[in-house]
Design a protein around this motif. Structure first.
Motif, mmCIF file in Angstrom:
data_model
loop_
_atom_site.group_PDB
_atom_site.id
_atom_site.type_symbol
_atom_site.label_atom_id
_atom_site.label_comp_id
_atom_site.label_asym_id
_atom_site.label_seq_id
_atom_site.Cartn_x
_atom_site.Cartn_y
_atom_site.Cartn_z
ATOM 1 N N LEU A 313 0.825 -1.210 0.000
ATOM 2 C CA LEU A 313 0.000 0.000 0.000
ATOM 3 C C LEU A 313 0.856 1.256 0.000
ATOM 4 C CD1 LEU A 313 -2.722 1.419 0.200
ATOM 5 C CD2 LEU A 313 -2.646 1.090 2.682
ATOM 6 N N ALA A 314 1.926 1.256 0.794
ATOM 7 C CA ALA A 314 2.806 2.428 0.832
ATOM 8 C C ALA A 314 3.424 2.692 -0.539
ATOM 9 C CB ALA A 314 3.902 2.223 1.875
ATOM 10 N N ASN A 315 3.872 1.649 -1.225
ATOM 11 C CA ASN A 315 4.434 1.810 -2.572
ATOM 12 C C ASN A 315 3.371 2.282 -3.560
ATOM 13 O OD1 ASN A 315 6.976 0.966 -1.739
ATOM 14 N ND2 ASN A 315 6.541 -1.193 -2.162
ATOM 15 N N ALA A 316 2.146 1.771 -3.413
ATOM 16 C CA ALA A 316 1.064 2.170 -4.320
ATOM 17 C C ALA A 316 0.738 3.648 -4.154
ATOM 18 C CB ALA A 316 -0.177 1.321 -4.068
ATOM 19 N N VAL A 317 0.722 4.129 -2.909
ATOM 20 C CA VAL A 317 0.452 5.554 -2.669
ATOM 21 C C VAL A 317 1.582 6.404 -3.231
ATOM 22 C CG1 VAL A 317 0.190 7.316 -0.888
ATOM 23 C CG2 VAL A 317 -0.999 5.128 -0.656
ATOM 24 N N ALA A 318 2.832 5.985 -2.998
ATOM 25 C CA ALA A 318 3.991 6.755 -3.470
ATOM 26 C C ALA A 318 4.012 6.860 -4.987
ATOM 27 C CB ALA A 318 5.280 6.124 -2.959
ATOM 28 N N GLN A 319 3.548 5.812 -5.685
ATOM 29 C CA GLN A 319 3.586 5.802 -7.146
ATOM 30 C C GLN A 319 2.227 6.136 -7.769
ATOM 31 O OE1 GLN A 319 5.522 2.212 -8.612
ATOM 32 N NE2 GLN A 319 6.798 2.115 -6.799
ATOM 33 N N LYS A 320 1.278 6.545 -6.922
ATOM 34 C CA LYS A 320 -0.074 6.892 -7.358
ATOM 35 C C LYS A 320 -0.680 5.781 -8.216
ATOM 36 C CE LYS A 320 -2.997 10.736 -8.617
ATOM 37 N NZ LYS A 320 -3.143 12.070 -9.229
ATOM 38 N N ASP A 321 -0.576 4.583 -7.705
ATOM 39 C CA ASP A 321 -1.174 3.416 -8.349
ATOM 40 C C ASP A 321 -2.622 3.320 -7.866
ATOM 41 O OD1 ASP A 321 -1.774 1.029 -9.512
ATOM 42 O OD2 ASP A 321 0.007 -0.027 -8.808
ATOM 43 N N THR A 322 -3.515 4.015 -8.570
ATOM 44 C CA THR A 322 -4.882 4.239 -8.098
ATOM 45 C C THR A 322 -5.596 2.946 -7.747
ATOM 46 O OG1 THR A 322 -5.032 6.228 -9.451
ATOM 47 C CG2 THR A 322 -7.096 5.299 -8.644
ATOM 48 N N PHE A 323 -5.625 2.010 -8.672
ATOM 49 C CA PHE A 323 -6.370 0.778 -8.440
ATOM 50 C C PHE A 323 -5.756 -0.041 -7.310
ATOM 51 C CE2 PHE A 323 -7.477 1.408 -13.061
ATOM 52 C CZ PHE A 323 -8.780 1.805 -12.807
ATOM 53 N N ALA A 324 -4.443 -0.014 -7.188
ATOM 54 C CA ALA A 324 -3.794 -0.737 -6.095
ATOM 55 C C ALA A 324 -4.152 -0.126 -4.745
ATOM 56 C CB ALA A 324 -2.280 -0.746 -6.295
#
Length: 365
Positions: A313-324
């Motif tokens: 989740l932290a990586n998804a937020v940092a990379q703006k991976d919306t669906f993740a």
């Protein structure tokens, strides 16, 4: 003429179990309905938050070297060129069909990514909960037996201090003291160099046991000590204070008076009589703590470099991976709702007073 079914005197007794269970069915129906509304609110909030995170999802998905045309093509491919409300409704529609979307970073379905990282987080939360109960229950019972004397006061002060310490600070301190200075425990990662076990469940300790590899089990356990101790220090202090207060109330209840009159020792009163009656509110707290542990795991997994749901989740937020981001929030929220339902079921099964109150409430409706 045929006899009416209502004329059969055995018929009311035949439906008695159904009528008795009806209030409990309504109870869980309400809980499930609230869980669905909670998940819908989580999805809406997470979707709105992703739109305010700086960055361009299409640029991330296309790659840092992509030109404007490639970025626009990727935007259209991902449906990001549509209005936000349309994107939201499309996601809800896919969600109803069991699709959490595709990560723009891993190019894998979010559900598949979560299946890969979830076991690591569940392993950490399970070990933490065991430590939580092993520490809190005996310490709270021993403290209650002291009745305000030295050890009781000392444990309450220690619990208050532990509850106020930030989780990430505790993680860094344990990492520095036990990992860097004392060098008795590994400070990051999940396995030692060259240690491999078959990936059957995704939980390294369990996989090591299933493969009959005690050295790998010891290795995986050592990597769990610091992150689990970090979480357990915080949550066991909460559980200790709740159980200590509940034991004090139970020991002062009227049903304890006859036991005291028979000359039973304080330890026997607490362990045999007060503790079983003090556990229901503690079970509720332990269930809600699982949700908090999942949230705290984001920080702990980042500090100790564990590849779990929190790190994902932290990586998804940092990379703006919306669906993740949305898929992970929804997945964790669903787990929390399921845990809360299980806690409700355990409380109804173990607490006759709560069960009687719910049955009485259903009878008045």
């Amino acid at each position: 003429m045929f006899d009416s079914p209502a004329a059969d005197p055995a018929l009311p007794n035949r439906f008695a179990p159904v009528r008795a269970a009806a209030p409990l069915v309504r109870f869980f129906a309400r809980r499930i309905g609230l869980s669905v509304l909670t998940l819908l609110g989580l999805v809406t909030l997470a979707f709105a938050m992703t739109k305010f995170i700086p960055g361009d999802e299409a640029q991330v998905a296309a790659g840092p070297d992509a030109g404007p045309d490639q970025v626009e093509a990727m935007r259209a491919r991902l449906g990001l060129d549509a209005p936000a409300i349309v994107q939201y409704l499309r996601f809800i529609w896919r969600l109803l069909h069991g699709d959490l979307g595709t990560s723009i970073v891993t190019y894998q379905p979010v559900l598949r990514d979560l299946e890969r990282v979830l076991p690591s987080t569940l392993e950490l939360v399970a070990i933490t909960m065991v430590l939580n109960l092993v520490i809190a229950i005996p310490v709270a019972t021993i403290a209650a037996a002291q009745g305000g004397r030295g050890l009781d006061a000392l444990t309450r002060i220690a619990a208050a201090i532990a509850a106020g310490l930030p989780v990430f600070w505790v993680a860094l301190m344990l990492q520095f003291l036990l990992g860097t200075l004392a060098r008795v425990l590994p400070i990051s990662g999940q396995r030692g160099f060259g240690v491999t076990v078959p990936n059957w469940t995704g939980m390294r300790t369990l996989d090591a046991l299933l493969s009959g590899n005690p050295s790998a089990f010891l290795d995986a356990s050592l990597y769990l000590v610091l992150p689990a101790a970090t979480l357990a220090l915080h949550f066991s202090s909460q559980l200790f204070r709740a159980l200590r207060a509940s034991l004090e109330l139970a020991a002062a209840s009227d049903f304890i008076a006859p036991v005291k009159a028979k000359g039973a020792s304080t330890a026997r009163i607490l362990w045999r009589h007060a503790l079983p009656n003090a556990l229901p509110p503690v079970i509720t707290l332990a269930g809600t703590q699982i949700a908090d542990m999942l949230g705290a795991a984001v920080l702990v997994e980042a500090v100790f470099a564990r590849q779990g749901v929190g790190a994902y989740l932290a990586n998804a937020v940092a990379q703006k991976d919306t669906f993740a981001v949305i898929g992970t929030v929804l997945f964790v929220g669903a787990m929390v709702c399921v845990v809360n339902l299980l806690v409700d079921a355990i409380l109804l099964a173990t607490d006759p007073r709560l069960r009687a109150a719910e049955l009485a409430r259903g009878g008045r409706q």
